[in-house]
Enzyme design. Structure first.
Site, PDB file in Angstrom:
ATOM      1  N   TYR A   1       0.851  -1.194   0.000  1.00 23.29           N
ATOM      2  CA  TYR A   1       0.000   0.000   0.000  1.00 23.29           C
ATOM      3  C   TYR A   1       0.885   1.242   0.000  1.00 23.29           C
ATOM      4  O   TYR A   1       1.778   1.376   0.842  1.00 23.29           O
ATOM      5  CB  TYR A   1      -0.905  -0.033   1.231  1.00 23.29           C
ATOM      6  N   CYS A   2       0.644   2.144  -0.954  1.00 20.48           N
ATOM      7  CA  CYS A   2       1.362   3.412  -1.038  1.00 20.48           C
ATOM      8  C   CYS A   2       2.869   3.162  -1.132  1.00 20.48           C
ATOM      9  O   CYS A   2       3.311   2.366  -1.952  1.00 20.48           O
ATOM     10  CB  CYS A   2       0.982   4.303   0.148  1.00 20.48           C
ATOM     11  N   LEU A   3       3.686   3.802  -0.281  1.00 23.66           N
ATOM     12  CA  LEU A   3       5.131   3.591  -0.341  1.00 23.66           C
ATOM     13  C   LEU A   3       5.503   2.154  -0.017  1.00 23.66           C
ATOM     14  O   LEU A   3       6.531   1.652  -0.495  1.00 23.66           O
ATOM     15  CB  LEU A   3       5.845   4.528   0.636  1.00 23.66           C
TER      16      LEU A   3
END
Length: 650
Positions: free
Chosen positions: A366-368
């Protein structure tokens, strides 16, 4: 903020490659296992010789001359006064725009003509609305601008006031864009800054020109303004004492949020690995490992029981593990992205492999966390490590050329200030990152909130997502600097310059089915940027575009009202379809995208088995799968109840 031109002494790309790191683990009890980059930094401090570590920032590494230390200290001192923002960056952007505009008589003439046209348009509207109050507006606000949605804004004189403001806003957009010779980055910065100023002086923010506030004041006899003053004083006190926003205390980690039953089964100096208690008699054979972003606490995916993605996956019969990142302190400042990959992803994979042996892993980022997971997957593919069977990326960028407005905060000038400030403390403060994200949507997150709470006197009811958002995290200075410089600025990952173990990794090497999610209103990872994974990899990719933003679009549980998504799959080796064409062609579905994802995960599972033992059935050294031993000295075992210790760190 602004980007300066690249220095003539900057090394060419081939020379800028991060150097190799021995594949050794961090010792949880000492610093002897720190990355080679950290060891090299310490060595150079004694020898005075410049060195280069793996994925490090040469320009903020060991200082070569005494006067460079003076500059670093000066930058750090000034950065404290500006919150890490570089006034030089803003000045360079403004100068670039102003000078090119001054030498562009055609643009000036065009702006003058546009001003006259808009003025005539406004006067015609003002005259018409005086005779016909119900006449159409002369300009409509943007779809996402809800400041003037109340019917009170359609009554005289407020209709004239807000229409004049929108016309002025339109003119300033024309003035700050399209000036020949201005760099794209500087143009984006000037346009962004102009919008921030206009949003600040919006008629919605002033008592005398906001009909909603005037009506509330007359109806309550001014009680709304009194309550607003009380709210303002309360917020100031909370800011000064670090107490958090009003109402956030209603949501306690482990009591109200992050309550899915589970155990901490592995811990090192950077992560705790949580294994969740099964709720079904049998589970899918392949476990799910989730790697969230370290910019946020992991429980964004385990909020309240009704909207917890983790709980929902467990209920569908998945064995779920999640990484909980430590909130770093000054002693963690030298941790780099390579340390995050080894300690955060590879150690977690080793632990999951030891607990669920003989089965591959369905990895989720998720995300970074998704970016880091993609780097790890590319390195594993290069090295013949076949422990993964699928890859799910949620709001994850892998190509950083079109990152949206967040890039106005990233350039050489800004990084010089930010790196110095981070290095002096050892980390980036959580409130600095949160403030940057708020500026991306200042109209809703700053000004509209202040109108509601300070002028209307209404406190917005705190919800779990808002409480989580206030639970900020820090970032080690080295890791955050590497991330901003090598990924955001130089785009090393998508262009094949990112190195792991001394050799570059390529996203094209990944041969796994992918499930990729973008969100329509994402200010952090714009969905068109997320869609670029189609250009970087030829595997089968199922792409989902869901309603909502970076967080709310992902936390989109079944039954959530007004949710919808589009989904389409490109077969392995299939033709590329640009994002706009994809959006026009992909079928639309009402509801949550989670069930479609569960079906996709189930199709890649090899069957059902009895749930694995919590913490694994082995008590010795972690063997992993196919001899992938961690060498970290830690063993999988039940160490603590979920949500563990790291998530509670402030």
């Amino acid at each position: 903020m602004t980007a300066t031109s690249k220095s003539s002494t900057r090394r060419p790309p081939a020379e800028r490659q991060p150097q190799a790191l021995p594949d050794k683990r961090l010792d949880t009890r000492s610093d002897k296992g720190l990355s080679a980059a950290t060891a090299a930094t310490a060595a150079s401090a004694n020898t005075g010789r410049p060195v280069t570590g793996n994925d490090t920032i040469d320009r903020v590494g060991p200082l070569r001359l005494p006067y460079e230390l003076i500059d670093t200290l000066a930058y750090a001192r000034r950065a404290r006064l500006t919150g890490g923002m570089a006034p030089t960056a803003a000045a360079l952007a403004w100068f670039d725009w102003a000078m090119h505009l001054a030498f562009a008589p055609g643009k000036q003439l065009g702006l003058g003509v546009e001003a006259a046209r808009l003025q005539a348009r406004f006067l015609r509207y003002a005259a018409r609305v005086a005779r016909h109050p119900d006449c159409p507006n002369c300009i409509e606000p943007l779809e996402q601008d809800r400041r003037f949605a109340d019917p009170a804004w359609q009554r005289w004189p407020f209709n004239v006031i807000h229409q004049g403001f929108l016309l002025q806003q339109h003119w300033w957009h024309q003035a700050t864009t399209g000036v020949r010779g201005v760099s794209k980055h500087h143009e984006d910065m000037v346009e962004f800054a102009a919008r921030q100023w206009l949003d600040m002086f919006s008629p919605a923010n002033v008592i005398a020109t906001n009909p909603e506030v005037l009506q509330a004041t007359l109806a309550s006899g001014g009680v709304n303004l009194w309550q607003g003053a009380v709210n303002f004083i309360d917020d100031v006190q909370r800011t000064l004492t670090g107490a958090g926003p009003a109402g956030a205390g209603r949501f306690e980690v482990g009591r109200d949020v992050a309550v899915t039953p589970g155990k901490v089964v592995y811990r090192n100096r950077l992560i705790e690995l949580i294994q969740y208690t099964p709720t079904t008699a049998q589970v899918h054979a392949e476990p799910v490992l989730i790697v969230p972003s370290w910019v946020m606490k992991y429980y964004i995916l385990d909020l309240s029981p009704h909207n917890s993605m983790v709980r929902w996956l467990v209920q569908q019969g998945h064995t779920v593990f999640i990484v909980s990142w430590k909130n770093p302190d000054p002693e963690d400042g030298e941790l780099g992205l390579e340390d995050y990959r080894r300690l955060g992803v590879m150690d977690a994979l080793d632990a999951v492999g030891a607990i669920v042996p003989e089965h591959k892993i369905q990895a989720v980022g998720y995300c970074l966390g998704g970016t880091l997971l993609t780097i790890a997957a590319a390195a594993m593919a290069r090295d013949g490590d076949e422990r993964l069977c699928s890859l799910s990326l949620l709001a994850t960028e892998t190509d950083f050329r079109e990152t949206g407005e967040i890039k106005v905060f990233v350039d050489e000038s800004q990084l010089a200030w930010l790196e110095a400030g981070m290095k002096s403390r050892g980390y980036l403060e959580g409130w600095q990152m949160a403030g940057s994200f708020q500026l991306l949507n200042a109209r809703d997150l700053i000004w509209s909130r202040r109108v509601r709470e300070y002028l209307l006197g209404q406190r917005q009811e705190m919800i779990d997502l808002m409480a989580w958002n206030a639970d900020t995290t820090r970032m080690p200075w080295r890791m955050h600097g590497e991330y901003l410089r090598h990924l955001y600025m130089d785009n090393d990952l998508s262009e094949g310059r990112w190195r792991v173990g001394g050799r570059p990794v390529a996203l094209a090497d990944i041969r796994l089915p992918m499930f990729v999610v973008g969100t329509v209103r994402d200010h952090v990872a714009p969905w068109r940027s997320v869609h670029k994974i189609h250009l970087l990899n030829d595997s089968a990719i199922t792409f989902v575009l869901t309603s909502g933003g970076h967080n709310a679009g992902v936390v989109s549980e079944p039954g959530h009202p007004r949710r919808s998504y589009q989904i389409a799959t490109r077969a392995a080796g299939g033709r590329y379809v640009d994002p706009d064409q994809w959006r026009a062609d992909a079928p639309r579905h009402d509801g949550s995208w989670w069930p479609a994802w569960d079906d996709w995960l189930a199709q890649r599972a090899s069957g059902r088995i009895a749930p694995p033992t919590m913490g694994g059935a082995i008590g010795g050294a972690m063997g992993g799968v196919k001899g992938k031993a961690t060498g970290s000295g830690a063993t999988p075992a039940v160490l603590d109840d979920a949500p563990g210790h790291y998530v509670r760190q402030k």
